[in-house]
Design a protein around this motif. Structure first.
Motif, PDB file in Angstrom:
ATOM      1  N   THR A 136     -34.135 -85.563 104.463  1.00  0.00           N
ATOM      2  CA  THR A 136     -35.558 -85.552 104.871  1.00  0.00           C
ATOM      3  C   THR A 136     -36.663 -85.111 104.288  1.00  0.00           C
ATOM      4  OG1 THR A 136     -35.199 -83.960 106.502  1.00  0.00           O
ATOM      5  CG2 THR A 136     -34.678 -86.337 107.380  1.00  0.00           C
ATOM      6  N   LYS A 137     -36.294 -83.947 103.435  1.00  0.00           N
ATOM      7  CA  LYS A 137     -37.146 -83.339 102.976  1.00  0.00           C
ATOM      8  C   LYS A 137     -36.667 -82.621 101.564  1.00  0.00           C
ATOM      9  CE  LYS A 137     -36.920 -78.918 105.389  1.00  0.00           C
ATOM     10  NZ  LYS A 137     -37.246 -77.760 106.045  1.00  0.00           N
ATOM     11  N   ARG A 138     -37.411 -82.204 100.584  1.00  0.00           N
ATOM     12  CA  ARG A 138     -36.902 -81.589  99.254  1.00  0.00           C
ATOM     13  C   ARG A 138     -36.327 -80.385  99.765  1.00  0.00           C
ATOM     14  NH1 ARG A 138     -35.297 -79.594  95.033  1.00  0.00           N
ATOM     15  NH2 ARG A 138     -35.638 -80.273  92.924  1.00  0.00           N
ATOM     16  N   PRO A 139     -34.952 -80.128  99.290  1.00  0.00           N
ATOM     17  CA  PRO A 139     -34.332 -78.996  99.527  1.00  0.00           C
ATOM     18  C   PRO A 139     -35.020 -77.811  98.860  1.00  0.00           C
ATOM     19  CG  PRO A 139     -32.695 -80.534  99.266  1.00  0.00           C
ATOM     20  CD  PRO A 139     -33.944 -81.115  98.850  1.00  0.00           C
ATOM     21  N   LYS A 140     -34.904 -76.526  99.396  1.00  0.00           N
ATOM     22  CA  LYS A 140     -35.580 -75.456  98.575  1.00  0.00           C
ATOM     23  C   LYS A 140     -34.719 -75.303  97.134  1.00  0.00           C
ATOM     24  CE  LYS A 140     -36.618 -70.493  99.379  1.00  0.00           C
ATOM     25  NZ  LYS A 140     -36.683 -69.445 100.558  1.00  0.00           N
ATOM     26  N   LEU A 141     -33.369 -75.384  97.300  1.00  0.00           N
ATOM     27  CA  LEU A 141     -32.787 -75.435  95.926  1.00  0.00           C
ATOM     28  C   LEU A 141     -31.452 -76.557  95.855  1.00  0.00           C
ATOM     29  CD1 LEU A 141     -32.316 -73.584  93.322  1.00  0.00           C
ATOM     30  CD2 LEU A 141     -30.646 -72.368  94.447  1.00  0.00           C
ATOM     31  N   VAL A 142     -31.463 -77.197  94.725  1.00  0.00           N
ATOM     32  CA  VAL A 142     -30.492 -78.287  94.538  1.00  0.00           C
ATOM     33  C   VAL A 142     -29.783 -77.983  93.633  1.00  0.00           C
ATOM     34  CG1 VAL A 142     -30.010 -80.663  94.252  1.00  0.00           C
ATOM     35  CG2 VAL A 142     -32.125 -80.032  95.710  1.00  0.00           C
ATOM     36  N   GLY A 143     -28.274 -77.649  93.559  1.00  0.00           N
ATOM     37  CA  GLY A 143     -27.562 -77.284  92.748  1.00  0.00           C
ATOM     38  C   GLY A 143     -26.728 -78.527  92.413  1.00  0.00           C
ATOM     39  N   CYS A 144     -26.064 -78.408  91.223  1.00  0.00           N
ATOM     40  CA  CYS A 144     -25.360 -79.862  90.455  1.00  0.00           C
ATOM     41  C   CYS A 144     -24.222 -79.359  89.832  1.00  0.00           C
ATOM     42  CB  CYS A 144     -26.335 -80.677  90.060  1.00  0.00           C
ATOM     43  SG  CYS A 144     -25.921 -82.057  89.374  1.00  0.00           S
ATOM     44  N   ASP A 145     -23.099 -80.017  89.711  1.00  0.00           N
ATOM     45  CA  ASP A 145     -21.841 -79.879  88.872  1.00  0.00           C
ATOM     46  C   ASP A 145     -21.678 -81.345  88.181  1.00  0.00           C
ATOM     47  OD1 ASP A 145     -19.848 -79.127  87.257  1.00  0.00           O
ATOM     48  OD2 ASP A 145     -18.435 -78.928  88.966  1.00  0.00           O
ATOM     49  N   THR A 146     -21.176 -81.442  86.953  1.00  0.00           N
ATOM     50  CA  THR A 146     -20.934 -82.692  86.578  1.00  0.00           C
ATOM     51  C   THR A 146     -19.725 -82.519  85.533  1.00  0.00           C
ATOM     52  OG1 THR A 146     -21.662 -84.840  85.610  1.00  0.00           O
ATOM     53  CG2 THR A 146     -22.393 -82.755  84.710  1.00  0.00           C
ATOM     54  N   MET A 147     -19.340 -83.515  84.685  1.00  0.00           N
ATOM     55  CA  MET A 147     -17.956 -83.462  83.843  1.00  0.00           C
ATOM     56  C   MET A 147     -18.394 -84.201  82.666  1.00  0.00           C
ATOM     57  SD  MET A 147     -15.094 -85.418  86.026  1.00  0.00           S
ATOM     58  CE  MET A 147     -14.138 -85.140  84.533  1.00  0.00           C
ATOM     59  N   ASN A 148     -17.272 -83.838  81.805  1.00  0.00           N
ATOM     60  CA  ASN A 148     -17.549 -84.672  80.369  1.00  0.00           C
ATOM     61  C   ASN A 148     -17.447 -86.312  80.382  1.00  0.00           C
ATOM     62  OD1 ASN A 148     -14.969 -84.651  81.093  1.00  0.00           O
ATOM     63  ND2 ASN A 148     -14.063 -83.820  79.282  1.00  0.00           N
ATOM     64  N   TYR A 149     -16.642 -86.736  81.384  1.00  0.00           N
ATOM     65  CA  TYR A 149     -16.345 -87.998  82.008  1.00  0.00           C
ATOM     66  C   TYR A 149     -17.942 -88.879  82.117  1.00  0.00           C
ATOM     67  CZ  TYR A 149     -15.292 -92.444  84.247  1.00  0.00           C
ATOM     68  OH  TYR A 149     -15.008 -93.898  84.504  1.00  0.00           O
ATOM     69  N   TRP A 150     -18.457 -88.132  83.148  1.00  0.00           N
ATOM     70  CA  TRP A 150     -20.049 -88.775  83.286  1.00  0.00           C
ATOM     71  C   TRP A 150     -20.889 -88.716  82.327  1.00  0.00           C
ATOM     72  CZ3 TRP A 150     -18.714 -91.511  87.139  1.00  0.00           C
ATOM     73  CH2 TRP A 150     -17.672 -91.034  88.263  1.00  0.00           C
ATOM     74  N   ILE A 151     -20.953 -87.554  81.728  1.00  0.00           N
ATOM     75  CA  ILE A 151     -21.766 -87.295  80.373  1.00  0.00           C
ATOM     76  C   ILE A 151     -21.431 -88.484  79.342  1.00  0.00           C
ATOM     77  CG2 ILE A 151     -22.369 -85.702  78.388  1.00  0.00           C
ATOM     78  CD1 ILE A 151     -21.355 -83.354  80.026  1.00  0.00           C
ATOM     79  N   GLU A 152     -20.287 -88.738  79.118  1.00  0.00           N
ATOM     80  CA  GLU A 152     -20.035 -89.925  78.313  1.00  0.00           C
ATOM     81  C   GLU A 152     -20.344 -91.340  78.698  1.00  0.00           C
ATOM     82  OE1 GLU A 152     -16.062 -91.631  75.565  1.00  0.00           O
ATOM     83  OE2 GLU A 152     -16.145 -89.606  76.865  1.00  0.00           O
ATOM     84  N   SER A 153     -19.662 -91.718  80.089  1.00  0.00           N
ATOM     85  CA  SER A 153     -19.669 -93.111  80.599  1.00  0.00           C
ATOM     86  C   SER A 153     -21.030 -93.347  81.326  1.00  0.00           C
ATOM     87  CB  SER A 153     -18.464 -93.059  81.437  1.00  0.00           C
ATOM     88  OG  SER A 153     -18.607 -92.361  82.524  1.00  0.00           O
ATOM     89  N   LYS A 154     -21.837 -92.397  81.785  1.00  0.00           N
ATOM     90  CA  LYS A 154     -22.891 -92.562  82.734  1.00  0.00           C
ATOM     91  C   LYS A 154     -24.244 -91.708  82.172  1.00  0.00           C
ATOM     92  CE  LYS A 154     -22.526 -94.730  86.437  1.00  0.00           C
ATOM     93  NZ  LYS A 154     -22.401 -95.192  88.034  1.00  0.00           N
ATOM     94  N   ARG A 155     -24.168 -91.778  81.104  1.00  0.00           N
ATOM     95  CA  ARG A 155     -25.279 -90.585  80.631  1.00  0.00           C
ATOM     96  C   ARG A 155     -26.593 -91.074  80.952  1.00  0.00           C
ATOM     97  NH1 ARG A 155     -25.666 -86.974  76.605  1.00  0.00           N
ATOM     98  NH2 ARG A 155     -27.724 -86.483  75.757  1.00  0.00           N
ATOM     99  N   LYS A 156     -27.269 -92.160  81.140  1.00  0.00           N
ATOM    100  CA  LYS A 156     -28.405 -92.415  81.606  1.00  0.00           C
ATOM    101  C   LYS A 156     -28.484 -92.286  82.948  1.00  0.00           C
ATOM    102  CE  LYS A 156     -32.038 -96.065  81.922  1.00  0.00           C
ATOM    103  NZ  LYS A 156     -32.077 -97.605  81.656  1.00  0.00           N
ATOM    104  N   SER A 157     -27.417 -92.466  83.851  1.00  0.00           N
ATOM    105  CA  SER A 157     -27.744 -92.108  85.326  1.00  0.00           C
ATOM    106  C   SER A 157     -27.819 -90.677  85.541  1.00  0.00           C
ATOM    107  CB  SER A 157     -26.431 -92.936  86.046  1.00  0.00           C
ATOM    108  OG  SER A 157     -26.541 -92.487  87.404  1.00  0.00           O
ATOM    109  N   LEU A 158     -26.841 -89.935  84.615  1.00  0.00           N
ATOM    110  CA  LEU A 158     -26.825 -88.485  84.819  1.00  0.00           C
ATOM    111  C   LEU A 158     -28.051 -87.722  84.475  1.00  0.00           C
ATOM    112  CD1 LEU A 158     -25.130 -85.937  85.310  1.00  0.00           C
ATOM    113  CD2 LEU A 158     -24.627 -86.040  83.063  1.00  0.00           C
TER     114      LEU A 158
END
Length: 314
Positions: A136-158
């Protein structure tokens, strides 16, 4: 201030040089939430199957973790099986069964949509953005994790997801791959141009590098004589990191440095046993004591401002 974490809850079957265990409680959201629960309130958004036992539910609830967002569906819970090499740095995935996790579509309850701290676990970047869009509102802090699979296969989305977050927690290999740069320092600086204001780079037994603006912070891993199982170490690190930041309500440079240390401390407790059970049975005084030990191990005197004494010969 509490945290909402979106990610996986799973069963892990693990073999390491010290032994093996079958179908222990696992998943990124599990390790993250347990580590963070020592610092602040935590809510999980995840999915499990009808085979998920009540003993695991009770284990999470006893840590004060809000599991109202953990959906139970017909089918089997996500399962992962892996084996670690002799140095525990190399890991081979032997089997992955996504099961109900294959169709995981995070749906936030109204109570979760205004959370001020949000951590997007290692899931499809499209799903990560869908979570942000439900807030409902922008969180004060947004953290994120990802992995090599998403970096390679869905780079634009990532890259679209990275443009919307504040803090990225990935390892050194993923940093190089994401930046398409072999030098870690240049790679980190390039990643910071993609959106995140803070990059925390996990380097296994070599410690952690953190980049925030022009500030660089480096610490070693906590030295451990015995390492039983490194599964979940990165997720427990992220939980300790985000948990401390939510507890103190700020993420200035001083808070970030302490958060990285607390994250490292939580990871050191996690690797002492199979599964999250040692991590889940700590007391906060034990965490504080290891923090102090870590500080003493990393302490050294500054040079005197106008010292005339020569440096010792090597």
């Amino acid at each position: 201030m509490g945290i909402l974490v979106v990610g996986s809850v799973a069963f892990d079957s693990v073999k390491t040089p010290t032994g093996s265990r079958d179908e222990v409680l696992g998943g990124a959201a599990t390790y993250f939430s347990i580590a963070a629960s020592y610092f602040t309130e935590v809510g999980i958004v995840a999915v499990v199957g009808e085979d998920f036992p009540e003993t695991h539910v009770s284990f999470l609830q006893k840590k004060g973790i809000d599991i109202s967002g953990m959906e139970r569906k017909v089918g089997r819970t996500f399962r992962w099986k892996g084996e670690y090499g002799i140095d525990l740095n190399s890991r081979t995935t032997l089997d992955t069964q996504l099961n109900v996790f294959a169709d995981f579509t995070p749906k936030l309850m109204s109570a979760h949509r205004a959370q001020e701290y949000l951590f997007l676990g290692n899931i499809d970047p499209d799903l990560q953005r869908s979570v942000l869009e439900q807030m409902t509102k922008r969180p004060k802090l947004v953290g994120c994790d990802t992995m090599n699979y998403w970096i390679e296969s869905k780079r634009k989305s990532l890259l679209n997801t990275l443009s919307m977050i504040d803090l990225l927690v990935i390892n050194d290999e993923e940093t190089r791959q994401l930046a398409e740069e072999s030098n870690l320092i240049r790679a980190a600086k390039r990643v910071l141009t993609m959106g995140p204001k803070i990059l925390v780079m996990k380097r296994g037994e070599h410690g952690v590098l953190m980049f925030c603006g022009k500030s660089i912070f480096s610490i070693p891993a906590f030295p451990m004589e015995e390492v039983t199982d490194p599964t979940g170490a990165g997720d427990s690190f992220a939980g300790g990191l985000m948990g401390y930041l939510a507890a103190c309500g700020t993420h200035d440079d001083a808070a970030l440095r302490k958060a990285v240390v607390f994250g490292t401390v939580m990871a050191s407790f996690n690797i002492m046993d199979f599964g999250p059970y040692n991590l889940g049975n700590l007391t906060f005084p034990e965490i504080e004591q290891r923090y102090r030990e870590f500080r003493q191990l990393s302490y050294f005197e500054d040079l005197a401002a106008k010292s005339t004494e020569p440096l010792p010969e090597l």
